[in-house]
Structures are given as structure tokens and as C-alpha cells.
Design an enzyme around this catalytic site. Structure first.
Site, PDB file in Angstrom:
ATOM      1  N   CYS A  14       0.810  -1.229   0.000  1.00  0.00           N
ATOM      2  CA  CYS A  14       0.000   0.000   0.000  1.00  0.00           C
ATOM      3  C   CYS A  14       0.840   1.275   0.000  1.00  0.00           C
ATOM      4  O   CYS A  14       0.307   2.362  -0.212  1.00  0.00           O
ATOM      5  CB  CYS A  14      -0.939  -0.009   1.197  1.00  0.00           C
ATOM      6  N   HIS A  36      -3.312   6.817   2.078  1.00  0.00           N
ATOM      7  CA  HIS A  36      -3.767   5.514   1.603  1.00  0.00           C
ATOM      8  C   HIS A  36      -5.171   5.265   2.168  1.00  0.00           C
ATOM      9  O   HIS A  36      -5.423   5.456   3.362  1.00  0.00           O
ATOM     10  CB  HIS A  36      -2.788   4.435   2.065  1.00  0.00           C
ATOM     11  N   ASN A  43     -10.155  -0.629  -0.132  1.00  0.00           N
ATOM     12  CA  ASN A  43      -8.697  -0.497  -0.049  1.00  0.00           C
ATOM     13  C   ASN A  43      -8.085  -1.080  -1.326  1.00  0.00           C
ATOM     14  O   ASN A  43      -8.127  -2.294  -1.531  1.00  0.00           O
ATOM     15  CB  ASN A  43      -8.214  -1.256   1.198  1.00  0.00           C
TER      16      ASN A  43
HETATM   17  N1  COA Z   1     -18.447  -8.826   9.277  1.00  0.00           N
HETATM   18  C1  COA Z   1     -18.906  -9.149  10.491  1.00  0.00           C
HETATM   19  N2  COA Z   1     -18.092  -9.552  11.493  1.00  0.00           N
HETATM   20  C2  COA Z   1     -16.772  -9.615  11.221  1.00  0.00           C
HETATM   21  C3  COA Z   1     -16.246  -9.310   9.951  1.00  0.00           C
HETATM   22  C4  COA Z   1     -17.148  -8.901   8.952  1.00  0.00           C
HETATM   23  N3  COA Z   1     -16.754  -8.578   7.710  1.00  0.00           N
HETATM   24  N4  COA Z   1     -14.904  -9.465   9.984  1.00  0.00           N
HETATM   25  C5  COA Z   1     -14.597  -9.870  11.233  1.00  0.00           C
HETATM   26  N5  COA Z   1     -15.725  -9.960  11.972  1.00  0.00           N
HETATM   27  C6  COA Z   1     -15.873 -10.365  13.358  1.00  0.00           C
HETATM   28  C7  COA Z   1     -14.721 -11.191  13.855  1.00  0.00           C
HETATM   29  O1  COA Z   1     -14.865 -12.543  13.507  1.00  0.00           O
HETATM   30  C8  COA Z   1     -14.826 -10.970  15.331  1.00  0.00           C
HETATM   31  O2  COA Z   1     -15.827 -11.792  15.853  1.00  0.00           O
HETATM   32  P1  COA Z   1     -15.655 -12.486  17.278  1.00  0.00           P
HETATM   33  O3  COA Z   1     -15.579 -11.354  18.268  1.00  0.00           O
HETATM   34  O4  COA Z   1     -16.892 -13.311  17.381  1.00  0.00           O
HETATM   35  O5  COA Z   1     -14.392 -13.285  17.189  1.00  0.00           O
HETATM   36  C9  COA Z   1     -15.326  -9.530  15.453  1.00  0.00           C
HETATM   37  O6  COA Z   1     -15.885  -9.209  14.179  1.00  0.00           O
HETATM   38  C10 COA Z   1     -14.225  -8.555  15.754  1.00  0.00           C
HETATM   39  O7  COA Z   1     -13.150  -8.817  14.869  1.00  0.00           O
HETATM   40  P2  COA Z   1     -11.862  -7.959  14.876  1.00  0.00           P
HETATM   41  O8  COA Z   1     -10.939  -8.435  13.801  1.00  0.00           O
HETATM   42  O9  COA Z   1     -11.363  -7.863  16.277  1.00  0.00           O
HETATM   43  O10 COA Z   1     -12.507  -6.571  14.437  1.00  0.00           O
HETATM   44  P3  COA Z   1     -11.900  -5.146  14.515  1.00  0.00           P
HETATM   45  O11 COA Z   1     -12.755  -4.317  15.366  1.00  0.00           O
HETATM   46  O12 COA Z   1     -10.424  -5.147  14.775  1.00  0.00           O
HETATM   47  O13 COA Z   1     -12.118  -4.656  13.020  1.00  0.00           O
HETATM   48  C11 COA Z   1     -10.833  -4.343  11.024  1.00  0.00           C
HETATM   49  C12 COA Z   1     -11.483  -5.346  11.958  1.00  0.00           C
HETATM   50  C13 COA Z   1     -10.105  -5.105   9.939  1.00  0.00           C
HETATM   51  C14 COA Z   1     -11.918  -3.465  10.402  1.00  0.00           C
HETATM   52  C15 COA Z   1      -9.871  -3.465  11.859  1.00  0.00           C
HETATM   53  O14 COA Z   1      -8.987  -4.272  12.602  1.00  0.00           O
HETATM   54  C16 COA Z   1      -9.065  -2.578  10.988  1.00  0.00           C
HETATM   55  O15 COA Z   1      -9.575  -1.623  10.444  1.00  0.00           O
HETATM   56  N6  COA Z   1      -7.745  -2.820  10.854  1.00  0.00           N
HETATM   57  C17 COA Z   1      -6.909  -2.124   9.948  1.00  0.00           C
HETATM   58  C18 COA Z   1      -6.989  -2.848   8.659  1.00  0.00           C
HETATM   59  C19 COA Z   1      -6.451  -2.108   7.509  1.00  0.00           C
HETATM   60  O16 COA Z   1      -6.818  -1.007   7.263  1.00  0.00           O
HETATM   61  N7  COA Z   1      -5.557  -2.776   6.785  1.00  0.00           N
HETATM   62  C20 COA Z   1      -5.002  -2.312   5.615  1.00  0.00           C
HETATM   63  C21 COA Z   1      -3.834  -1.459   5.925  1.00  0.00           C
HETATM   64  S1  COA Z   1      -2.986  -1.296   4.471  1.00  0.00           S
END
Ligand code: COA
Length: 314
Positions: A114, A239, A269
Site C-alpha cells: 500500500c 492511503h 482499499n
Molecule cells: N463482518 C462481520 N463480522 C466480522 C467481519 C465482517 N466482515 N470481519 C470480522 N468480523 C468479526 C470477527 O470474527 C470478530 O468476531 P468475534 O468477536 O466473534 O471473534 C469480530 O468481528 C471482531 O473482529 P476484529 O478483527 O477484532 O474486528 P476489529 O474491530 O479489529 O475490526 C478491522 C477489523 C479489519 C476493520 C480493523 O482491525 C481494521 O480496520 N484494521 C486495519 C486494517 C487495515 O486497514 N488494513 C489495511 C492497511 S494497508
């Protein structure tokens, strides 16, 4: 001349638009979950005949046409991608052939995920200053839908495909660029040894923590190097991974949110494509004005990060 001016942009998005509603029919997710956590509402995925290379060619062709330059004036072609359709020829070589760029110039791909567009810009500037020439073509292009497991709800809702292109000119304008890397598997996608068995995986929380640290640090560094302040910038183009990452940075910097462009609601993204796609949208909307200073900040897989400040010539 040490600075880079952005003189023209181009963009290309693939044919299939996928909404959060569409995804909620395939995996256990909801529009509410995706929008509140990421700000993403729709993304575009490649149709059968499309790839990072076809999108790159379309975006590059548009940028070259808008620049008013002849292909012979382009001194180097750099494509940033982590999802090239072929190991060789590179996407850059495919662009070189399609646009009829001269053969006695370098064309190469850069993979910094990215941060790729910022890295690619640094490489292009280095090529201009070592080999000579005034104009460079830099493309960010991705077909991330080809690297994803469409049944993995933790990643398939996040990523989209697209390409953006920039034509740059060496110029005596304020310019700074910073790049960094920290080898880490927090974002991982399989290569040739693992194709088909290792789609994109991500430790979302770790990446979030990394991003909210890297983004303001990179921005502050290029501001300090140019002696500019946030007030001197027309736009900050980060980004487009996640709306909350950008909001976090705005709060941390006590900055004007209106300066931070966002389009992840429409594109998701798109990794290396996200910054040039955003620059192209701003230019097409007439929101980039000649002489404006723009900061671009990338962060992501690798882990890598990079920031730059350049001037829009228009
Ligand atoms: N829909 C519904 N539930 C989802 C899901 C989706 N698409 N994806 C994950 N979940 C669930 C998980 O399974 C988890 O369930 P559980 O509590 O029963 O285990 C719950 O949601 C929380 O998951 P988690 O991964 O802890 O969520 P989060 O609050 O961290 O949000 C992201 C996930 C990816 C949105 C967040 O971590 C994020 O924005 N990270 C940065 C990612 C990014 O931008 N990456 C690219 C950088 S280049």
C-alpha cells in the site's frame, strides 16, 4: 532540480461493482458492520478479462494524453503493484509496449504494497536524476480480488481493484519524500510457491496500531523537511485503507478534516492504487489547483510506509 511536480493524472476502475449488501449475501457480514468499522460501502473487482495490467494501461494512457507529452518524452515507467498478473513481463513493460514508450528507457515494477505509489515515485525520481530526462510515468495498480479468499469475511469486505497514474516533471519546487520498512507478516499474501493456498490474511488490530503511528509520523517528517505546515497544504491524500485510521490521524494532529481526502466508501482499499486513484479524482473534479502542495502518505503490507510532498502543476 530536486522537486517533482504532478502534471497529469489518469485512472481506471474495473467493471464489477460490489456493494456491502452483495457481500452480506455471500459471507456472514452486514453493511452496518463494514461501514462503521471501515467506512467502505462499495468496491470494484476485476471482471474476467481485466487485470492489474489492463487497468494500469488504461490509467497510464489517460495520464499521458492529459499531460500533452509525447511518449518519447517519458524517461521512465514505474508501476507499483503487489498483484501483477504475470511475474514477467512486468506491468511496467506491458504499459511501455501499449503506450509505445521508447525502448531505451527503464520500465520496472515496484512492490511495496500500500506504500507502493510513494515508493514508485521515489524510484522514478531517482531514475530521472541518475539517467537524465525530465518526465516520469508512475502507476499504482492492483487486482486484489485475485489474491483474496472471497469466503473470508475478515478480508473480502476490505479490498478493491483499480489503477491510478501520474505524470511527473522534475522541477524546482518544495519536495520531500520519506520511506520505511519493517519486515513483518501482519499482512500476508501468497506468492508462486503458495498460489491458491495462501490468500490475503491480516492481523487487523496490529495493522491498525501500526497505521495510526506511521501515518502522522510520515506526514510530520515531510512537513519538517520542506519547512511547510499543514496550513500550506491543499490536500493530504492518505492511503485509503480505512476511514477510522484517517480520522485517528486528523485527531492526533488536530488537523482540518476537510483537507484529508477520502474515497474508500466507493473503492475500498486498493493498496498501491489508492493514492493515485484519489489524486485523479481530485484533479478530475477540479479540486486540485495549480501551485497547490499535496502530501501523500502510504502505509501497509511489508510492513512499509512512505510520505511525500509535491506540487500540482495542472
Ligand atoms: N463482518 C462481520 N463480522 C466480522 C467481519 C465482517 N466482515 N470481519 C470480522 N468480523 C468479526 C470477527 O470474527 C470478530 O468476531 P468475534 O468477536 O466473534 O471473534 C469480530 O468481528 C471482531 O473482529 P476484529 O478483527 O477484532 O474486528 P476489529 O474491530 O479489529 O475490526 C478491522 C477489523 C479489519 C476493520 C480493523 O482491525 C481494521 O480496520 N484494521 C486495519 C486494517 C487495515 O486497514 N488494513 C489495511 C492497511 S494497508
Amino acid at each position: 532540480m530536486n522537486g517533482l511536480q504532478l502534471i497529469a493524472t489518469g485512472g481506471a476502475l474495473p467493471g464489477r461493482t460490489v456493494t456491502n449488501e452483495d457481500l452480506s449475501r455471500v459471507v456472514d457480514t452486514s453493511d452496518e458492520w463494514i461501514t462503521t468499522r471501515t467506512g467502505i460501502r462499495t468496491r470494484h473487482w476485476c471482471t474476467e478479462g481485466e487485470s492489474a495490467a489492463t487497468l494500469a494501461i488504461a490509467a497510464a494512457r489517460q495520464a499521458l494524453e492529459r499531460s500533452g507529452l509525447a511518449p518519447e518524452q517519458i524517461a521512465c515507467c514505474v508501476c507499483a503493484t503487489l498483484s501483477a498478473p504475470d511475474a514477467t513481463p512486468s506491468v511496467a513493460c506491458q504499459v511501455q509496449r501499449a503506450l509505445g514508450l521508447p525502448e531505451d528507457r527503464p520500465a520496472l515494477d515496484v512492490n511495496a504494497a500500500c506504500s507502493g505509489f510513494v515508493y514508485g515515485t521515489a524510484v522514478a525520481r531517482g531514475l530521472l536524476t541518475t539517467l537524465g530526462g525530465q518526465y516520469a510515468l508512475v502507476v499504482g495498480c492492483e487486482a486484489l480480488s485475485r489474491l483474496m479468499d472471497p469466503t473470508d469475511r475478515s478480508t473480502c469486505v476490505l479490498f478493491g481493484d483499480g489503477a491510478g497514474a501520474a505524470v511527473y516533471a522534475l522541477a524546482d519546487t518544495p519536495f520531500a519524500i520519506t520511506l520505511g520498512a519493517r519486515g513483518n507478516d501482519a499482512i500476508h499474501a501468497g506468492g508462486p510457491d503458495r498460489a491458491g493456498s495462501a490468500p490475503i490474511t491480516m492481523d487487523g488490530k496490529a495493522v491498525f496500531r501500526f497505521a495510526v503511528d506511521a501515518l502522522p509520523k510520515s506526514l510530520n517528517k515531510v512537513l519538517a523537511e520542506t519547512g511547510l505546515t499543514l496550513d500550506d497544504l491543499g490536500w493530504v491524500v492518505c492511503h485509503q485503507a480505512n476511514s477510522r485510521i484517517i480520522d485517528h490521524c486528523i485527531k492526533h494532529l488536530n488537523a482540518d478534516p476537510a483537507k484529508f481526502y477520502k474515497n474508500m466508501d466507493r473503492h475500498g482499499n486498493t493498496s498501491a492504487a489508492s493514492i493515485p486513484v484519489a489524486l485523479n479524482e481530485l484533479a478530475e473534479a477540479g479540486k486540485l489547483t495549480p501551485g497547490q502542495r499535496v502530501a501523500c502518505i502510504g502505509f501497509g503490507g511489508g510492513l512499509t510506509w512512505g510520505g511525500m510532498i509535491l506540487t500540482y502543476k495542472g
